[in-house]
Write an enzyme that holds these catalytic residues in place. Structure first.
Site, PDB file in Angstrom:
ATOM      1  N   GLY A  57      59.966  44.539  53.027  1.00 56.25           N
ATOM      2  CA  GLY A  57      60.220  43.122  53.287  1.00 56.25           C
ATOM      3  C   GLY A  57      59.880  42.811  54.720  1.00 56.25           C
ATOM      4  O   GLY A  57      59.783  43.715  55.554  1.00 56.25           O
ATOM      5  N   CYS A  84      60.328  51.344  53.064  1.00 61.22           N
ATOM      6  CA  CYS A  84      60.173  50.579  54.309  1.00 61.22           C
ATOM      7  C   CYS A  84      61.449  49.776  54.621  1.00 61.22           C
ATOM      8  O   CYS A  84      62.486  50.360  54.879  1.00 61.22           O
ATOM      9  CB  CYS A  84      58.929  49.710  54.217  1.00 61.22           C
ATOM     10  SG  CYS A  84      58.415  49.106  55.824  1.00 61.22           S
ATOM     11  N   TYR A  85      61.383  48.453  54.544  1.00 59.81           N
ATOM     12  CA  TYR A  85      62.596  47.657  54.800  1.00 59.81           C
ATOM     13  C   TYR A  85      63.722  48.141  53.887  1.00 59.81           C
ATOM     14  O   TYR A  85      64.887  48.233  54.291  1.00 59.81           O
ATOM     15  CB  TYR A  85      62.312  46.171  54.550  1.00 59.81           C
ATOM     16  CG  TYR A  85      63.536  45.289  54.721  1.00 59.81           C
ATOM     17  CD1 TYR A  85      63.926  44.870  55.984  1.00 59.81           C
ATOM     18  CD2 TYR A  85      64.311  44.912  53.616  1.00 59.81           C
ATOM     19  CE1 TYR A  85      65.060  44.083  56.150  1.00 59.81           C
ATOM     20  CE2 TYR A  85      65.438  44.122  53.775  1.00 59.81           C
ATOM     21  CZ  TYR A  85      65.813  43.711  55.047  1.00 59.81           C
ATOM     22  OH  TYR A  85      66.930  42.935  55.198  1.00 59.81           O
ATOM     23  N   HIS A 171      54.601  53.458  52.820  1.00 65.98           N
ATOM     24  CA  HIS A 171      54.424  52.823  51.508  1.00 65.98           C
ATOM     25  C   HIS A 171      53.731  53.766  50.521  1.00 65.98           C
ATOM     26  O   HIS A 171      52.506  53.842  50.497  1.00 65.98           O
ATOM     27  CB  HIS A 171      53.605  51.535  51.660  1.00 65.98           C
ATOM     28  CG  HIS A 171      54.369  50.448  52.340  1.00 65.98           C
ATOM     29  ND1 HIS A 171      55.196  49.583  51.664  1.00 65.98           N
ATOM     30  CD2 HIS A 171      54.472  50.125  53.649  1.00 65.98           C
ATOM     31  CE1 HIS A 171      55.767  48.761  52.523  1.00 65.98           C
ATOM     32  NE2 HIS A 171      55.343  49.069  53.739  1.00 65.98           N
ATOM     33  N   GLU A 173      53.279  53.327  47.488  1.00 66.44           N
ATOM     34  CA  GLU A 173      52.582  52.571  46.439  1.00 66.44           C
ATOM     35  C   GLU A 173      51.162  52.176  46.836  1.00 66.44           C
ATOM     36  O   GLU A 173      50.363  51.762  45.992  1.00 66.44           O
ATOM     37  CB  GLU A 173      53.394  51.318  46.077  1.00 66.44           C
ATOM     38  CG  GLU A 173      53.436  50.201  47.123  1.00 66.44           C
ATOM     39  CD  GLU A 173      54.482  50.426  48.223  1.00 66.44           C
ATOM     40  OE1 GLU A 173      54.901  51.583  48.410  1.00 66.44           O
ATOM     41  OE2 GLU A 173      54.839  49.458  48.912  1.00 66.44           O
ATOM     42  N   SER A 225      45.925  27.960  23.688  1.00 67.00           N
ATOM     43  CA  SER A 225      44.705  27.481  24.333  1.00 67.00           C
ATOM     44  C   SER A 225      43.510  28.327  23.918  1.00 67.00           C
ATOM     45  O   SER A 225      42.371  27.959  24.167  1.00 67.00           O
ATOM     46  CB  SER A 225      44.870  27.562  25.846  1.00 67.00           C
ATOM     47  OG  SER A 225      44.913  28.918  26.249  1.00 67.00           O
ATOM     48  N   GLY A 226      43.788  29.501  23.323  1.00 68.87           N
ATOM     49  CA  GLY A 226      42.689  30.408  23.016  1.00 68.87           C
ATOM     50  C   GLY A 226      42.457  31.376  24.162  1.00 68.87           C
ATOM     51  O   GLY A 226      41.651  32.283  24.076  1.00 68.87           O
ATOM     52  N   GLY A 227      43.193  31.204  25.249  1.00 70.46           N
ATOM     53  CA  GLY A 227      43.145  32.152  26.357  1.00 70.46           C
ATOM     54  C   GLY A 227      43.939  33.386  25.970  1.00 70.46           C
ATOM     55  O   GLY A 227      44.745  33.346  25.035  1.00 70.46           O
ATOM     56  N   VAL A 228      43.709  34.474  26.704  1.00 66.74           N
ATOM     57  CA  VAL A 228      44.334  35.735  26.302  1.00 66.74           C
ATOM     58  C   VAL A 228      45.869  35.664  26.353  1.00 66.74           C
ATOM     59  O   VAL A 228      46.555  36.147  25.455  1.00 66.74           O
ATOM     60  CB  VAL A 228      43.753  36.944  27.087  1.00 66.74           C
ATOM     61  CG1 VAL A 228      43.846  36.755  28.563  1.00 66.74           C
ATOM     62  CG2 VAL A 228      44.436  38.237  26.694  1.00 66.74           C
ATOM     63  N   ASP A 229      46.431  35.016  27.372  1.00 68.51           N
ATOM     64  CA  ASP A 229      47.884  35.039  27.514  1.00 68.51           C
ATOM     65  C   ASP A 229      48.589  34.308  26.372  1.00 68.51           C
ATOM     66  O   ASP A 229      49.495  34.857  25.734  1.00 68.51           O
ATOM     67  CB  ASP A 229      48.318  34.422  28.855  1.00 68.51           C
ATOM     68  CG  ASP A 229      47.660  35.106  30.038  1.00 68.51           C
ATOM     69  OD1 ASP A 229      47.197  36.243  29.857  1.00 68.51           O
ATOM     70  OD2 ASP A 229      47.606  34.514  31.118  1.00 68.51           O
ATOM     71  N   SER A 230      48.156  33.077  26.104  1.00 67.59           N
ATOM     72  CA  SER A 230      48.854  32.349  25.047  1.00 67.59           C
ATOM     73  C   SER A 230      48.570  32.987  23.688  1.00 67.59           C
ATOM     74  O   SER A 230      49.433  32.989  22.806  1.00 67.59           O
ATOM     75  CB  SER A 230      48.514  30.857  25.067  1.00 67.59           C
ATOM     76  OG  SER A 230      47.173  30.625  24.741  1.00 67.59           O
ATOM     77  N   SER A 231      47.393  33.587  23.521  1.00 67.07           N
ATOM     78  CA  SER A 231      47.083  34.229  22.243  1.00 67.07           C
ATOM     79  C   SER A 231      47.988  35.421  21.988  1.00 67.07           C
ATOM     80  O   SER A 231      48.547  35.574  20.905  1.00 67.07           O
ATOM     81  CB  SER A 231      45.632  34.715  22.214  1.00 67.07           C
ATOM     82  OG  SER A 231      44.759  33.646  22.407  1.00 67.07           O
ATOM     83  N   LYS A 369      48.000  41.310  33.905  1.00 67.98           N
ATOM     84  CA  LYS A 369      46.892  40.870  33.046  1.00 67.98           C
ATOM     85  C   LYS A 369      46.284  42.031  32.242  1.00 67.98           C
ATOM     86  O   LYS A 369      46.047  41.880  31.044  1.00 67.98           O
ATOM     87  CB  LYS A 369      45.816  40.248  33.938  1.00 67.98           C
ATOM     88  CG  LYS A 369      44.790  39.467  33.184  1.00 67.98           C
ATOM     89  CD  LYS A 369      45.357  38.115  32.869  1.00 67.98           C
ATOM     90  CE  LYS A 369      44.374  37.192  32.222  1.00 67.98           C
ATOM     91  NZ  LYS A 369      44.968  35.851  32.100  1.00 67.98           N
TER      92      LYS A 369
END
Ligand code: XMP
Length: 513
Positions: A57, A84-85, A171, A173, A225-231, A369
């Protein structure tokens, strides 16, 4: 019975790498959730977490408004790793000491480790780690041992093996930390006792079981919408409650070639979903007639969308739940102060505020994603949808410079289809994050055969980007550009010139409008 999966809680103290920590944990095949640092201890206790990670942070633990953690959290018997923080906060909360400094230690730093510690088991005794801090831990709390030191950092790592508390100043990560993944694995597998068994198939199974329970016999509405997320979100809900889900797909006539039909085929035929396709082409085109200003176009499309949804919602009667394809970066990004609004983006495809519903269902809320894509494939959604590049809500309307007509739309659709075909053919479709054609309002002189032409110019746009906030123009091989150009000129009427956009973002934006 619902299988119980192991999970890690990441408490976000505002660090720039918090999302990355989550990613790394998932890459170790352990499920995790990122929550704000303020999450109450009671909730953490009930959450059944196998381990907790404190992110970094920007604050100093001494700042008056610095985010703190409840000491009770250390009494839950759950292993904790502070980064870290997060490590400094752990030290300070448990009775150690953190010293403020004016000098920042930043960049690749060699750290020397005690490899008989749990966290650095099997690690090299000296390796490069990524540091980014000003304050440092100057005294470890009672029960802790120092397990790592660097030249300017007396406590680069510490652990209390009895209580399973660990802190690292660097870090793990970040890729620059050579053996970062090993340290994270040691914490997850050896301290938290997690097994690397979290996979997309488990996520899909779990989510469907949870959705069944949550929805019961109620009704769900989803704007597809036909987009990947809503599908993917819609298919998950459909697998859980079948026809209790109604999807509405608005075809505003500004979609790419065959897109509307493809969406309909997949969801109606393949998945047998309750899908209402609203053919609203005329309505949108009429509203857009003669409009050239990009933001005016967006506004009109946004308003029409809301009206169409209102009409559909009225027909459906009472809606209990609204399903949304919100994914993890949406959740996190919206929690951080927004950069200046360059384009009024997410105003399009929005739902009316007055749709009454009991709750929102967001099955992808914790996925990245690429994980959404994996889930999509797991669910049997065809690759062309799973790998669909982002497509703006206002669609082709903002890729036609100037006013929109049926004829221009037809021209742009053909040109765009050629570009997409060639990108797929040359394996550029998965490495280029967004690529499309723009119908400019430039007319120029050309010669074709023996005649002079005065036709349109099509611009090709292709970018690579991590987050769509900045982007670089894609270095597309000349021969591919040549083929696209030749095909567009030969196959699309009314176009006699093709140009390639070599502007990055900033200063340009990805779309032309
Ligand atoms: P720009 O053009 O701002 O685009 O660099 C960044 C990303 O956002 C998409 N975009 C939109 N998406 N409604 C949307 O849903 C919009 O009005 C809109 N404008 C741009 C763009 O396609 C790119 O992925």
């Amino acid at each position: 019975m619902e299988k119980k999966h192991q999970k890690i809680l990441i408490l976000d103290f505002g660090g720039q790498y918090s999302q990355l920590i989550a990613r790394r944990v998932r890459e170790c095949n352990v499920y995790c959730e990122l929550k704000p640092y303020k999450m109450p201890v009671e909730e953490i206790k009930e959450g059944g977490y196998n381990g907790i990670i404190f992110s970094g942070g920007p604050n100093s633990t001494y700042d008056e408004n610095a985010p703190k953690c409840d000491k009770a959290l250390f009494e839950l018997g759950i292993p904790v790793l502070g980064i870290c923080y997060g490590a400094q906060l752990m030290a300070q909360t448990l009775g150690g000491e953190v010293t403020s400094s004016d000098v920042r230690e930043y960049g690749k730093t060699e750290v020397e480790f005690n490899t008989s510690s749990l966290m650095f088991h099997r690690a090299k005794d000296k390796s490069i780690c990524w540091m980014s801090h000003t304050d440092r831990i100057s005294r470890v709390p009672h029960g802790f041992k120092i397990t790592g030191i660097s030249e300017s950092c007396p406590v680069a790592a510490m652990e209390d093996i009895k209580r399973n508390f660990f802190g690292v100043q660097f870090h793990p990560e970040v890729n620059h930390t050579e053996e970062g993944m090993l340290y994270i694995k040691n914490f997850l597998y050896n301290a938290c006792g997690c097994t690397a068994d979290w996979q997309m198939s488990s996520f899909v199974e779990d989510t469907i079981a949870k959705l069944k329970k949550q929805i019961g016999d109620k009704k769900v509405f989803c704007a597809l919408s036909g987009g990947v997320d809503s599908s993917v979100a819609a298919v998950l809900v459909h697998k859980a409650v079948g026809k209790q889900l109604t999807c509405v797909f608005v075809d505003h006539g500004l979609l790419r070639k065959d897109e509307g039909d493809n969406v309909e085929t997949v969801f109606k035929k393949q998945f047998d979903m309750n899908l209402i396709r609203v053919n609203a082409q005329e309505r949108f085109l009429t509203a857009l007639k003669g409009v050239s200003d990009p933001n005016e176009k967006r506004k009109i499309i946004g308003e029409e969308f809301i009206r169409v949804f209102e009409d559909e919602a009225k027909k459906l009667g009472k809606i209990d739940f609204l399903c949304q394809g919100t994914i993890y970066p949406d959740v996190v990004e919206s929690g951080i102060g927004d950069a200046a609004a360059i384009k009024p983006h997410h105003n399009v495809g929005g739902l009316p505020e007055n749709i009454g519903f009991e709750g929102i269902i967001e099955p992808l809320r914790y996925l990245f994603k690429d994980e959404v894509r994996k889930a999509g494939l797991e669910l049997g959604i065809p690759e062309f949808l799973v790998w669909r590049q982002p497509f703006p809500g206002p669609g082709l309307a903002i890729r036609i410079i100037g006013d929109i007509t049926e004829e221009k739309l037809a021209t742009l659709r053909e040109a765009d289809a050629i570009m997409r075909e060639e990108f797929a053919e040359n394996n550029l479709d998965r490495t280029t994050h967004q690529y499309f054609t723009v119908l400019t309002n430039v007319h120029s002189v050309g010669v074709m055969g023996d005649g002079r032409t005065y036709d349109c110019t099509v611009a090709l746009r292709a970018v690579t980007t991590d987050d769509f906030m900045t982007a670089d123009w894609a270095r597309i091989p000349y021969d591919v550009l040549e083929r696209i150009s030749n095909r567009i000129i030969n196959e699309v009427n009314g176009v006699n010139r093709v140009v390639y956009d070599i502007t990055s973002k900033p200063p340009a934006t990805i779309e032309w409008e």
